[in-house]
Design a protein around this motif. Structure first.
Motif, PDB file in Angstrom:
ATOM      1  N   ASP A 130     -15.923  37.446 -30.057  1.00 59.42           N
ATOM      2  CA  ASP A 130     -17.164  37.515 -30.830  1.00 59.42           C
ATOM      3  C   ASP A 130     -17.184  36.537 -32.002  1.00 59.42           C
ATOM      4  N   GLN A 131     -16.033  36.024 -32.362  1.00 59.49           N
ATOM      5  CA  GLN A 131     -15.954  35.120 -33.507  1.00 59.49           C
ATOM      6  C   GLN A 131     -16.049  33.668 -33.044  1.00 59.49           C
ATOM      7  N   GLU A 132     -16.398  32.807 -34.009  1.00 62.97           N
ATOM      8  CA  GLU A 132     -16.294  31.372 -33.731  1.00 62.97           C
ATOM      9  C   GLU A 132     -14.991  30.895 -34.371  1.00 62.97           C
ATOM     10  N   HIS A 133     -14.188  30.211 -33.607  1.00 60.04           N
ATOM     11  CA  HIS A 133     -12.855  29.826 -34.059  1.00 60.04           C
ATOM     12  C   HIS A 133     -12.823  28.343 -34.415  1.00 60.04           C
ATOM     13  N   LYS A 134     -12.349  28.088 -35.620  1.00 58.69           N
ATOM     14  CA  LYS A 134     -12.322  26.689 -36.074  1.00 58.69           C
ATOM     15  C   LYS A 134     -11.001  26.020 -35.655  1.00 58.69           C
TER      16      LYS A 134
END
Ligand SMILES: Nc1nc2c(ncn2[C@@H]2O[C@H](COP(=O)(O)OP(=O)(O)OP(=O)(O)O)[C@@H](O)[C@H]2O)c(=O)[nH]1
Ligand SMILES: [Mg+2]
Length: 112
Positions: free
Chosen positions: A14-18
């Motif tokens: 669900d997260q955006e990963h940098k």
């Protein structure tokens, strides 16, 4: 156990990963970024500043920053570090004379 893993996995998805891609100039960073994105080898020119693209792998979103590796740009790599979860360090194995510079840059990054 399976339920915990599924919940953790869905939280991760669900997260955006940098992600940041670093390495010396001419190492192949931009080539790798667009190979990931388009699955093809593109023509590149030296990156001044950075390129950023969103890459989705199995519903997981990665925001991938490809940072210019010329000597004059390396002092600004640290401005990209905040919230970074993954680092890809690209080393041109043929460029043996500069392997020690890659190592120094890695140590500088790890000391940050
Ligand atoms: N033979 C070979 N050439 C490559 C490979 N990866 C990249 N190149 C070539 O190396 C040159 C530099 O590649 P780039 O991806 O622009 O390098 P970069 O790390 O982004 O360089 P900067 O933007 O200056 O930091 C280009 O001419 C690429 O086509 C590889 O795996 N093998
Ligand atoms: Mg580049």
């Amino acid at each position: 156990m399976g339920l915990i893993f599924a919940k953790l996995w869905s939280f991760f998805c669900d997260q955006e990963h940098k992600v940041i891609i670093v390495g010396l100039d001419n190492a192949g960073k931009t080539t790798i970024l667009y190979q990931f994105l388009m699955n093809e080898v593109v023509h590149t020119s030296p990156t001044i500043g950075s390129n950023v693209e969103e890459i989705v792998v199995k519903n997981t979103h990665f925001l991938v920053w490809d940072i210019g590796g010329q000597e004059s740009l390396r002092s600004s790599w640290n401005t990209y570090y905040s919230n970074t979860e993954f680092i890809i360090l690209v080393v041109d194995s043929i460029d043996r004379e500069r392997l020690s510079i890659s190592k120094e840059e890695l140590y500088r990054m790890l000391a940050h």
